[in-house]
Each structure stands twice: as structure tokens, then as C-alpha cells.
Design a protein around this motif. Structure first.
Motif, PDB file in Angstrom:
ATOM      1  N   VAL A   1      26.676  56.458  46.783  1.00 33.58           N
ATOM      2  CA  VAL A   1      25.686  55.242  47.199  1.00 33.58           C
ATOM      3  C   VAL A   1      26.504  53.982  47.217  1.00 33.58           C
ATOM      4  CG1 VAL A   1      23.644  53.954  46.087  1.00 33.58           C
ATOM      5  CG2 VAL A   1      23.485  56.281  45.988  1.00 33.58           C
ATOM      6  N   TYR A   2      26.126  53.033  47.996  1.00 33.17           N
ATOM      7  CA  TYR A   2      27.046  51.686  48.060  1.00 33.17           C
ATOM      8  C   TYR A   2      26.100  50.673  47.809  1.00 33.17           C
ATOM      9  CZ  TYR A   2      29.389  47.839  49.719  1.00 33.17           C
ATOM     10  OH  TYR A   2      30.064  46.532  49.638  1.00 33.17           O
ATOM     11  N   LEU A   3      26.671  49.825  46.703  1.00 30.65           N
ATOM     12  CA  LEU A   3      26.052  48.745  46.316  1.00 30.65           C
ATOM     13  C   LEU A   3      26.928  47.386  46.371  1.00 30.65           C
ATOM     14  CD1 LEU A   3      23.557  47.720  44.458  1.00 30.65           C
ATOM     15  CD2 LEU A   3      24.929  47.972  42.559  1.00 30.65           C
ATOM     16  N   ASP A   4      26.431  46.430  47.225  1.00 34.18           N
ATOM     17  CA  ASP A   4      27.182  45.353  47.699  1.00 34.18           C
ATOM     18  C   ASP A   4      26.616  44.212  46.911  1.00 34.18           C
ATOM     19  OD1 ASP A   4      28.712  44.612  50.218  1.00 34.18           O
ATOM     20  OD2 ASP A   4      27.355  43.061  49.876  1.00 34.18           O
ATOM     21  N   LEU A   5      27.782  43.599  46.354  1.00 33.72           N
ATOM     22  CA  LEU A   5      27.669  42.337  45.314  1.00 33.72           C
ATOM     23  C   LEU A   5      28.469  41.196  45.816  1.00 33.72           C
ATOM     24  CD1 LEU A   5      27.592  44.080  41.584  1.00 33.72           C
ATOM     25  CD2 LEU A   5      25.567  43.962  43.238  1.00 33.72           C
ATOM     26  N   PRO A   6      27.729  40.554  46.708  1.00 32.54           N
ATOM     27  CA  PRO A   6      28.326  39.109  47.028  1.00 32.54           C
ATOM     28  C   PRO A   6      29.068  38.342  45.962  1.00 32.54           C
ATOM     29  CG  PRO A   6      26.058  39.480  48.044  1.00 32.54           C
ATOM     30  CD  PRO A   6      26.323  40.566  46.992  1.00 32.54           C
ATOM     31  N   ALA A   7      30.201  37.640  46.183  1.00 35.31           N
ATOM     32  CA  ALA A   7      30.940  36.909  45.050  1.00 35.31           C
ATOM     33  C   ALA A   7      29.798  35.978  44.490  1.00 35.31           C
ATOM     34  CB  ALA A   7      31.954  36.149  45.763  1.00 35.31           C
ATOM     35  N   LYS A   8      29.256  35.173  45.080  1.00 36.08           N
ATOM     36  CA  LYS A   8      28.205  34.341  44.565  1.00 36.08           C
ATOM     37  C   LYS A   8      27.183  34.720  43.540  1.00 36.08           C
ATOM     38  CE  LYS A   8      27.578  30.732  47.962  1.00 36.08           C
ATOM     39  NZ  LYS A   8      26.555  30.147  49.069  1.00 36.08           N
ATOM     40  N   LEU A   9      27.001  35.868  43.803  1.00 38.27           N
ATOM     41  CA  LEU A   9      25.899  36.770  42.736  1.00 38.27           C
ATOM     42  C   LEU A   9      26.475  36.566  41.154  1.00 38.27           C
ATOM     43  CD1 LEU A   9      23.467  38.348  42.351  1.00 38.27           C
ATOM     44  CD2 LEU A   9      24.888  40.442  42.338  1.00 38.27           C
ATOM     45  N   PHE A  10      27.806  36.779  40.957  1.00 34.59           N
ATOM     46  CA  PHE A  10      28.318  37.001  39.782  1.00 34.59           C
ATOM     47  C   PHE A  10      28.338  35.607  38.936  1.00 34.59           C
ATOM     48  CE2 PHE A  10      30.666  40.130  42.379  1.00 34.59           C
ATOM     49  CZ  PHE A  10      30.325  41.330  41.732  1.00 34.59           C
ATOM     50  N   ALA A  11      28.304  34.532  39.364  1.00 39.64           N
ATOM     51  CA  ALA A  11      28.284  33.321  38.752  1.00 39.64           C
ATOM     52  C   ALA A  11      26.674  32.558  38.739  1.00 39.64           C
ATOM     53  CB  ALA A  11      29.117  32.261  39.419  1.00 39.64           C
TER      54      ALA A  11
ATOM     55  N   ALA B   1      26.693  47.335  56.273  1.00 40.50           N
ATOM     56  CA  ALA B   1      26.501  47.715  57.489  1.00 40.50           C
ATOM     57  C   ALA B   1      27.449  48.960  57.711  1.00 40.50           C
ATOM     58  CB  ALA B   1      26.316  46.952  58.771  1.00 40.50           C
ATOM     59  N   ILE B   2      28.830  49.010  57.395  1.00 40.91           N
ATOM     60  CA  ILE B   2      29.647  49.926  57.560  1.00 40.91           C
ATOM     61  C   ILE B   2      29.320  51.103  56.504  1.00 40.91           C
ATOM     62  CG2 ILE B   2      32.255  50.305  57.275  1.00 40.91           C
ATOM     63  CD1 ILE B   2      32.403  47.293  58.268  1.00 40.91           C
ATOM     64  N   ALA B   3      29.093  50.841  55.453  1.00 41.79           N
ATOM     65  CA  ALA B   3      28.783  51.721  54.347  1.00 41.79           C
ATOM     66  C   ALA B   3      27.601  52.699  54.743  1.00 41.79           C
ATOM     67  CB  ALA B   3      28.669  51.318  52.921  1.00 41.79           C
ATOM     68  N   LYS B   4      26.579  52.096  55.225  1.00 35.82           N
ATOM     69  CA  LYS B   4      25.289  52.980  55.600  1.00 35.82           C
ATOM     70  C   LYS B   4      25.180  54.297  56.103  1.00 35.82           C
ATOM     71  CE  LYS B   4      21.457  49.582  55.357  1.00 35.82           C
ATOM     72  NZ  LYS B   4      21.046  48.476  56.184  1.00 35.82           N
ATOM     73  N   PRO B   5      26.081  54.543  57.161  1.00 36.10           N
ATOM     74  CA  PRO B   5      25.990  55.878  57.714  1.00 36.10           C
ATOM     75  C   PRO B   5      26.883  56.695  56.749  1.00 36.10           C
ATOM     76  CG  PRO B   5      27.461  54.301  58.997  1.00 36.10           C
ATOM     77  CD  PRO B   5      26.758  53.617  58.282  1.00 36.10           C
ATOM     78  N   LEU B   6      27.578  56.250  55.944  1.00 33.12           N
ATOM     79  CA  LEU B   6      28.459  57.388  55.230  1.00 33.12           C
ATOM     80  C   LEU B   6      27.797  57.403  53.843  1.00 33.12           C
ATOM     81  CD1 LEU B   6      31.948  55.794  56.280  1.00 33.12           C
ATOM     82  CD2 LEU B   6      30.796  57.839  57.167  1.00 33.12           C
ATOM     83  N   ALA B   7      26.915  56.800  53.460  1.00 34.70           N
ATOM     84  CA  ALA B   7      26.397  56.837  52.067  1.00 34.70           C
ATOM     85  C   ALA B   7      25.008  57.536  52.243  1.00 34.70           C
ATOM     86  CB  ALA B   7      26.166  55.477  51.367  1.00 34.70           C
ATOM     87  N   LYS B   8      24.636  58.080  51.039  1.00 33.94           N
ATOM     88  CA  LYS B   8      23.090  58.515  50.976  1.00 33.94           C
ATOM     89  C   LYS B   8      22.252  57.484  51.112  1.00 33.94           C
ATOM     90  CE  LYS B   8      19.953  61.222  47.936  1.00 33.94           C
ATOM     91  NZ  LYS B   8      19.749  61.522  46.629  1.00 33.94           N
ATOM     92  N   ALA B   9      22.626  56.140  50.136  1.00 27.19           N
ATOM     93  CA  ALA B   9      21.878  54.861  50.170  1.00 27.19           C
ATOM     94  C   ALA B   9      22.694  53.833  50.328  1.00 27.19           C
ATOM     95  CB  ALA B   9      20.827  54.952  49.219  1.00 27.19           C
ATOM     96  N   ALA B  10      22.337  52.641  50.768  1.00 26.32           N
ATOM     97  CA  ALA B  10      23.116  51.357  50.363  1.00 26.32           C
ATOM     98  C   ALA B  10      22.194  50.153  50.086  1.00 26.32           C
ATOM     99  CB  ALA B  10      23.725  51.217  51.778  1.00 26.32           C
TER     100      ALA B  10
END
Ligand SMILES: Cc1ncc(C[n+]2csc(CCOP(=O)(O)OP(=O)(O)O)c2C)c(N)n1
Ligand SMILES: [Mg+2]
Length: 575
Positions: A165-175, A128-137
Motif C-alpha cells: 500500500v502506498y501512503l503519500d504524505l506531503p511535506a506541508k502535512l507534517f507541520a 499516480a505512479i504508485a497506484k498501478p503497482l500497489a494494492k491501494a494508494a
């Protein structure tokens, strides 16, 4: 489990992220490790990627952004959650503002806890915080979606008008694991990530007719023209039409600044005098006084100067943003310029001789005046006497990349140091942001392998100064020259009430920034004369060793905010 399932290979989120990046030709990550992405940095290095670790995420972000500008591939910045993400966010916003393609990849905390605001480790709703500052998130929740997530991020960063562009990768995703074969199939190699956008033929015709009707035409080259990598066609357009041109700061060198058609030394004459102006990847923002007002020959601040504009831009929304655009030419710059070239043919009438001679007269006068100033050797050293040296060094090393920030240290360098090749000047861009110095320098050296010279105001340097350790750690051919005038703009302000605190713009006098570099095994040099500066710079270029030169500049020589003093609001009240 059946024996079949046991022999089945699995992959996980870590590997899918790395595989997806590599599949798309991304071979470098700029970042800073920590939970939850430490292993991602290790595994990326193990997989043969270059992982450049920084001391602060903002510098890693700036590195990613400028790598994107230089290569047309999105630069990747990798950070931890909340505070690391926020540190990278300034660079992401700056990239979006400057149309640099980058992807800020941040690990994030547990969604369930974040969304209920239950106080997780480094909790923050980063998307939510990245959205207004990025071209896409975007956010990826399932390992099987990593391929799509990275493909979307790449397309968003480089297609159309590039951006952050912002890409959000939650910790759980990695494992998260999945079948290796299915994982491989889920990845996407992006086909034609930045599709050409061909301009409409009638728009090309309209632009050519307007250009042809001009008595006093002018071409303005912006950073977008440099980004486009259409160097030969842009040069051909200028040379075949014979039209004088002005390069914006990061378009310097697209044609050599010494080109006879450059009107840079007569800027204040050509802007108000031109009747038709063609903007190539340049926006009519504050850097061009919004296309109106006194700079353009208008009577008052907001008055139109009477010019007609042709604007080449990939974004249709750019048109009419500040003044009327009579001939909008929407498309990618390469396609637009080649369409114009086709229409121009080989016997385009050169601009009227009186226009060219009026420019040449002013230009020669100003260049002669500048040569006189540069030849002086006052004590202490001034911006001019120091920059006469930098100018010679760049002339002798035209492949070197010049990074530049500060106020006076920026403005004087921009106008004095000629550039000879495209995309060799990297600076504070649209925002005039301080702090890009070391991040840009590191990326420029890593991406190009060429020597980098960073001309830094002493204040400007402080924003990213700790990265000299990074420069030493990776043994990069970066020569940082600090124009040390003891402060912001000048070192002479005094505390008006005479207390123990120094004035807000003043630093420790006589600071020895060169010692910082020596602390990490680099070369430090202290220069108080142009001859000492020249020797130290030549040695840095020759040795390719990380070098920092503390160049002592007359503390009275600068002006408030450099060339943009007038943007400071004035108090209506006396004292
Ligand atoms: C992030 C950010 N903070 C603050 C500023 C305001 N600012 C503009 S130039 C400048 C520093 C100018 O001093 P210096 O780098 O020493 O250059 P000089 O004019 O002294 O040569 C500052 C703080 C800015 N542009 N960006
Ligand atoms: Mg200074």
C-alpha cells in the motif's frame, strides 16, 4: 488569544503519524531520512519506535515487506520524495506481487506546484505512479485525516489478499497543527484488521468429496499457507489424510522437510501422476508451470494433464486463472483448513498404498543419489559440497532464518537445505527478484531476534551489498555466505570478439567480499573448502557477530539461469 487558548495543547502531523502507527501496534520503521521526513525518523525514535535506517530505500522496502510476511502486521517503509519514493517502489511492487503486507510511506513535495508542474524540489506525482503497482494508494492532506489515512492503509495491506500500500504524505502535512485532544480523537485503532473469511459449507463439502474420490491425491503448500500462521492445523490436515505434499520454496519447513509425507524429492513424478491436487495458498503461476503442459503430464506446452484441482485461496479471482478449478474453496487459509479438518473427522481413508509406495520408491532413490553427491569433496568447492555444510548448520540451528537469492545459489540451496520450522526460508519469491538479500536479512534479525544465514550468489549480493554497513551498525546476528563463482551463473564466459571488456556475465575474478564486512567492523572469512566454511559458519552462529564468508565456488559448476534455463529465448539466427 485568550489565556484558555494559550494553555491548549497542540499536536502536529509528525506526532499524529507516529501516534497513529503506535496505536495500531506498529513499533518499527524501516527507512532512509531526508526532506521532508528527517524529523519524522527522529521523533519516531524519540517516541520509542525502532527506526532502522538503510543505505538505499529498496532495501528498506524489502525489509518492510518481509517483516509484514513474518508478522502479519504491515511493515512500514519510510522514504523521501521522488527519487527515494522510486527507490522504494520496486519493493512495493514486489510486495504486492508476493502478497506481503507493507506500507510505503513517502514524503512528497508541494501539491500546488507538483500539479502545475512548476518544478518543485523533487517534484513528482507519486500517488499516480504508485497506484498501478500497489494494492491501494492514499494521500493525506489534512492533519485531522491522518488517523483515517493510516487506518485505511493498514486495512488495505493486511485484509483479504495482503499487498503493498502506498501512503503519500506531503511535506506541508507534517507541520500542520491541531488541538491535541481533537487530534487524539481523530486516530483510529483498527479493529480486526484482517477479518477471517469463512468458507461456504457447500464449497467445503465439494472439496472433501473430490479429495475423497482421489486415487493419487497431492497437496501443494504455498507461501500463503506459511503466511496464514495456521501451522498446527495444516500439519494435522496432512497427517490425518495421509496425503503426500509438496512445499513451494517459502512453504518449506511448514512441516519439517524430512517429513515422511514430503514428496519434494519426487516432484517430477508426483505432478504428472497425481489425479487430484489441492492447492493451499499456492497460485498456479509460472512456478507451477501454470498447472498444465509437460510438467503436469500434458502432451504439449499448453495441454491439460488431466488433474482435478481443489484450490484454497482468499481471493475468488484466483480461481480458473490458468486451468479449471473443480472445487474452489474461498476463504482465509486458517478457516478453510479448519473446516476441512472438521469434515475429515478421525477415520479418513489413507490414499491407496500403491500411490504412496510409488512415491516412496522414487523419493528414496533420489535422496540416496543426492546423499552420494553431497558426500563428495571436490576441489574447488562446488554448490553441492558447500551446501552439505549449510544443510548441517540449519539442521543444528532450526530456529535460524535462511535468506536465499541467486540463480544456481538459489536453486541448489532450495533443493538441498532442509527447513524444519515454518517461515524460516525467505527468498526471491514470485518474481525471482535479485536484491532482497540484505533487506530481508536485516528485517528477519530485527523482527525475530534469531540468527540469520543469507546464502547469496555473488551477483545477487551486489544488489544490496552496501547494507552490510547497516548490519554492522545495528550489530545484527547475520551471517552472509557469498557463493562466489566469479559471475552471473558461471564465471567462465569469454568475450566472443576478444576485446578488452570481459563477458557481460563475468566479474572480477577472485574478489574478496569478506573485506567489505571487515571495513565496517564485522567478521570477514574466506573459505575455499567445506571444512573452512563449516568452521566460519559455526563461529558466526556462536558469536552472533555480523559475519561475511566469501565461499569460493567452482566457476564452472553453475548452469545458465540455474533451473530455469528453458525460459531464455533462443535466437533463430546462427551467430
Ligand atoms: C532485479 C533483477 N535483475 C536481474 C535478474 C536476473 N538474474 C537472475 S539470477 C541473477 C544472478 C545470478 O548470479 P548469482 O547471484 O551470482 O548466482 P549464481 O547462479 O552465479 O550462483 C540475475 C542477474 C533478476 N532476477 N532480478
Ligand atoms: Mg555467481
Amino acid at each position: 488569544m485568550t489565556s484558555d487558548a494559550q494553555s491548549q495543547e497542540v499536536t502536529d502531523g509528525f506526532h499524529l503519524v507516529i501516534d497513529a502507527l503506535k496505536l495500531n501496534g506498529i513499533d518499527t520503521i524501516f527507512g532512509l531520512p531526508g526532506i521532508p521526513i528527517t524529523d519524522l525518523t527522529r521523533k519516531a525514535q524519540a517516541a520509542g519506535m525502532r527506526v532502522i535506517s538503510f543505505r538505499h530505500e529498496q532495501n528498506a522496502g524489502n525489509a518492510a515487506a518481509i517483516a509484514g510476511f513474518m508478522t502479519q502486521k504491515p511493515g512500514i517503509c519510510l522514504t523521501v520524495s521522488a527519487p527515494g519514493f522510486l527507490n522504494g517502489l520496486t519493493a512495493l511492487a514486489n510486495a504486492t506481487t508476493n502478497c506481503f503486507p507493507m506500507i510505503l510511506v513517502s514524503g512528497s513535495s508541494e501539491r500546488e506546484i507538483v500539479d502545475l508542474q512548476q518544478g518543485d524540489y523533487e517534484e513528482m506525482d507519486q500517488l499516480a505512479i504508485a497506484k498501478p503497482l500497489a494494492k491501494a494508494a492514499f494521500r493525506v492532506l489534512h492533519a485531522a485525516d491522518i488517523g483515517v489515512g493510516i487506518a485505511r492503509a493498514i486495512r488495505a495491506a493486511v485484509s483479504g489478499r495482503p499487498g503493498g500500500v502506498y501512503l503519500d504524505l506531503p511535506a506541508k502535512l507534517f507541520a500542520q497543527t491541531m488541538d491535541a485532544e481533537a487530534g487524539k480523537k481523530s486516530l483510529i485503532k483498527v479493529v480486526d484488521p484482517a477479518p477471517r473469511q469463512i468458507p461456504a459449507q457447500d464449497a467445503v463439502q465439494r472439496a472433501l468429496e473430490l479429495l475423497n474420490s482421489a486415487k493419487r491425491p497431492l497437496i501443494l503448500l504455498g507461501k500463503g499457507a506459511a503466511y496464514a500462521q495456521a501451522d498446527a492445523d495444516i500439519r494435522a490436515l496432512i497427517e490425518r489424510t495421509g496425503i503426500p505434499y509438496l512445499p513451494m520454496a517459502m512453504a518449506k519447513g511448514l512441516l519439517p522437510d524430512t517429513h515422511e509425507q514430503s514428496a519434494a524429492a519426487a516432484r517430477s513424478y508426483v505432478l504428472p501422476a497425481a489425479d487430484v491436487v489441492m492447492l493451499v495458498g499456492a497460485r498456479l503461476n509460472w512456478l507451477l508451470s501454470h498447472g498444465k503442459g509437460k510438467t503436469w503430464g500434458g502432451k504439449e506446452h499448453k495441454d491439460w494433464g488431466g488433474q482435478k484441482f481443489i484450490q484454497i485461496d482468499i481471493s475468488p479471482q484466483e480461481m480458473d486463472s490458468n486451468v479449471r478449478i473443480d472445487a474452489p474453496l474461498v476463504g482465509d487459509i486458517g478457516s478453510c483448513v479448519s473446516a476441512l479438518l472438521a469434515g475429515i473427522g478421525s477415520n479418513w481413508a489413507r490414499p491407496p498404498a500403491d500411490w504412496l509406495s510409488a512415491i516412496a520408491e522414487r523419493k528414496n532413490k533420489n535422496l540416496a543419489k543426492m546423499a552420494e553427491t553431497l558426500a563428495r569433496d571436490p576441489t574447488p568447492m562446488t554448490y553441492h559440497s558447500a551446501l552439505a555444510v549449510v544443510r548441517d548448520i540449519i539442521k543444528a540451528n532450526p530456529d535460524a532464518i535462511l535468506v536465499n537469492e541467486g540463480a544456481n545459489a538459489l536453486d541448489f540451496t532450495r533443493s538441498i537445505v532442509d527447513m524444519y520450522k515454518p517461515r524460516k526460508r525467505l527468498d526471491v519469491g514470485t518474481w525471482g527478484i535479485m536484491g532482497i538479500g540484505m533487506g530481508f536479512s536485516i528485517a528477519a534479525a530485527v523482527v525475530s531476534g534469531q540468527p540469520v544465514i543469507a546464502i547469496e550468489g555473488d551477483s545477487a549480493f551486489g544488489f544490496s551489498g552496501m547494507e552490510v554497513e547497516t548490519i554492522c551498525r545495528y550489530n545484527l546476528p547475520v551471517c552472509v555466505v557469498i557463493f562466489n563463482n566469479n559471475g552471473v551463473y558461471r564465471g567462465t564466459d569469454i568475450n566472443p570478439i576478444g576485446g578488452p571488456d570481459v563477458a557481460p556475465t563475468v566479474f572480477v575474478k577472485g574478489a574478496r567480499y569478506d573485506k567489505l564486512m571487515e571495513a565496517f567492523g564485522g567478521v570477514g572469512a574466506h573459505a575455499t573448502t567445506p571444512a573452512e566454511l563449516r568452521r566460519a559458519m559455526e563461529e558466526a552462529i556462536r558469536s552472533k557477530k555480523p559475519t561475511l564468508i566469501n565461499a569460493v565456488i567452482d566457476e564452472t559448476a553453475g548452469t545458465e539461469s540455474g533451473r530455469i534455463t528453458s525460459l531464455n529465448p533462443k535466437s533463430a539466427k546462427q551467430n
